[in-house]
Scaffold this motif. Structure first.
Motif, short mmCIF file in Angstrom:
data_model
loop_
_atom_site.label_atom_id
_atom_site.label_comp_id
_atom_site.label_asym_id
_atom_site.label_seq_id
_atom_site.Cartn_x
_atom_site.Cartn_y
_atom_site.Cartn_z
N ARG A 190 0.83 -1.20 0.00
CA ARG A 190 0.00 0.00 0.00
C ARG A 190 0.88 1.26 0.00
N GLN A 191 1.96 1.22 0.77
CA GLN A 191 2.86 2.36 0.79
C GLN A 191 3.50 2.58 -0.57
N THR A 192 3.86 1.47 -1.25
CA THR A 192 4.45 1.58 -2.59
C THR A 192 3.46 2.22 -3.56
N MET A 193 2.19 1.81 -3.49
CA MET A 193 1.18 2.41 -4.37
C MET A 193 1.00 3.89 -4.06
N ASP A 194 1.02 4.25 -2.77
CA ASP A 194 0.91 5.67 -2.41
C ASP A 194 2.06 6.46 -3.00
N LEU A 195 3.27 5.88 -2.96
CA LEU A 195 4.42 6.56 -3.53
C LEU A 195 4.26 6.74 -5.05
N VAL A 196 3.72 5.70 -5.72
CA VAL A 196 3.50 5.79 -7.16
C VAL A 196 2.52 6.92 -7.49
N TRP A 197 1.43 6.99 -6.73
CA TRP A 197 0.44 8.05 -6.98
C TRP A 197 1.04 9.43 -6.73
N MET A 198 1.88 9.52 -5.69
CA MET A 198 2.50 10.80 -5.40
C MET A 198 3.40 11.24 -6.56
N LEU A 199 4.19 10.28 -7.09
CA LEU A 199 5.07 10.60 -8.22
C LEU A 199 4.27 11.00 -9.46
N LEU A 200 3.14 10.30 -9.70
CA LEU A 200 2.29 10.67 -10.84
C LEU A 200 1.74 12.08 -10.66
N GLY A 201 1.36 12.42 -9.42
CA GLY A 201 0.87 13.77 -9.17
C GLY A 201 1.94 14.82 -9.41
N MET A 202 3.19 14.52 -9.01
CA MET A 202 4.29 15.45 -9.25
C MET A 202 4.54 15.63 -10.74
N ILE A 203 4.50 14.52 -11.50
CA ILE A 203 4.71 14.60 -12.94
C ILE A 203 3.60 15.41 -13.60
N ALA A 204 2.34 15.17 -13.17
CA ALA A 204 1.22 15.93 -13.74
C ALA A 204 1.37 17.41 -13.46
N THR A 205 1.84 17.77 -12.26
CA THR A 205 2.04 19.18 -11.92
C THR A 205 3.08 19.82 -12.82
N VAL A 206 4.18 19.11 -13.05
CA VAL A 206 5.23 19.64 -13.93
C VAL A 206 4.71 19.82 -15.35
N VAL A 207 3.91 18.86 -15.84
CA VAL A 207 3.37 18.96 -17.20
C VAL A 207 2.43 20.17 -17.32
N ILE A 208 1.57 20.36 -16.31
CA ILE A 208 0.64 21.51 -16.33
C ILE A 208 1.42 22.82 -16.34
N LEU A 209 2.47 22.91 -15.51
CA LEU A 209 3.27 24.14 -15.48
C LEU A 209 3.94 24.38 -16.83
N ALA A 210 4.45 23.30 -17.46
CA ALA A 210 5.12 23.46 -18.76
C ALA A 210 4.13 23.93 -19.82
N VAL A 211 2.94 23.32 -19.85
CA VAL A 211 1.93 23.71 -20.85
C VAL A 211 1.51 25.16 -20.64
N THR A 212 1.32 25.56 -19.36
CA THR A 212 0.92 26.93 -19.06
C THR A 212 2.00 27.92 -19.50
N TRP A 213 3.26 27.56 -19.21
CA TRP A 213 4.37 28.44 -19.60
C TRP A 213 4.42 28.61 -21.12
N ILE A 214 4.25 27.50 -21.86
CA ILE A 214 4.29 27.58 -23.32
C ILE A 214 3.13 28.41 -23.84
N TYR A 215 1.94 28.27 -23.19
CA TYR A 215 0.76 29.02 -23.63
C TYR A 215 0.99 30.53 -23.46
N PHE A 216 1.48 30.93 -22.28
CA PHE A 216 1.70 32.36 -22.04
C PHE A 216 2.85 32.89 -22.90
N ARG A 217 3.84 32.07 -23.16
CA ARG A 217 4.97 32.50 -23.97
C ARG A 217 4.54 32.81 -25.39
N ARG A 218 3.63 31.97 -25.93
CA ARG A 218 3.15 32.18 -27.30
C ARG A 218 2.30 33.44 -27.40
N LYS A 219 1.57 33.75 -26.30
CA LYS A 219 0.77 34.98 -26.32
C LYS A 219 1.67 36.21 -26.32
#
Length: 219
Positions: A190-219
């Protein structure tokens, strides 16, 4: 005479509350621009004072007895997280107020240049000023998102360390009580699965920040 650990913790909490109240005042639309700037400056002073108290507390915690040390470490960690959140809020307000002050200065320069003096370089047009203002707002929005993302990652990392410590203590207690190995393995999975979900959440956060940065940069 130096203050005790409890007194320094109490003072640090009081200073953090003062900084929070000043940041609320700075963010209030009802506050005049001068009052907002003064509130941000006061919040900076309060946060610096809280950081100094926190550094003193770190050294005092190590001198506490073993049965009190963990309790104080938890209190200091909570205070550190609160101070980090206030720092993010302070950076946001400081950028916002700095951007507004720059907008006022740009508009003042534009209107002053409209009088026109022969031989002097042409003043920026209204379109140039508005473009600069829009660019600064976009940059501030991206910086704010980045600061929030870094704060989220820092909080997740701190929670991970706390969970690892709590998990070890639980396993020690279970071993002492004679809990079966199969149950312990279930808990570890269960702890291993929690760690996996945490890592997925961190990756999703980085992707959202990258997409937002690219969007504002193009504007």
């Amino acid at each position: 005479m130096s203050l005790s650990l409890e007194d320094q913790h109490r003072n640090a909490r009081k200073v953090c509350m003062e900084a929070e109240n000043l940041l609320v005042q700075a963010a209030s639309p009802a506050s005049a621009p001068e009052a907002q700037s003064e509130a941000v400056a006061g919040a900076r002073t309060a946060l610096d004072q809280a950081k100094g108290l926190l550094a003193n507390m770190d050294s005092l915690v190590a001198a506490e007895s073993a049965n009190k040390r963990e309790m104080w470490r938890a209190k200091v960690q909570n205070l550190r997280e609160e101070l980090r959140s206030l720092g993010v809020a302070f950076d946001k307000e400081a950028r916002r107020i700095g951007s507004k002050e720059q907008e006022v200065a740009d508009r003042a320069a534009l209107f002053a240049g409209r009088g026109g003096v022969t031989g002097v370089a042409a003043a920026p047009t209204a379109e140039d000023v508005e473009n600069n203002i829009s660019l600064r707002r976009s940059t501030a929005a991206v910086d704010d998102l980045e600061a929030r993302g870094m704060h989220m990652l820092g909080s997740l990392s701190g929670q991970k360390e706390m969970l690892k410590g709590a998990h070890k203590k639980v396993l020690d207690v279970m071993n002492t009580l004679g809990v079966s190995n199969s149950l312990i393995r279930v808990i570890e999975r269960r702890q291993t699965m929690d760690l996996v979900w945490m890592l997925l959440g961190m990756i999703a956060t980085v992707v959202i920040l990258a997409v937002t940065w690219i969007y504002f940069r193009r504007k």
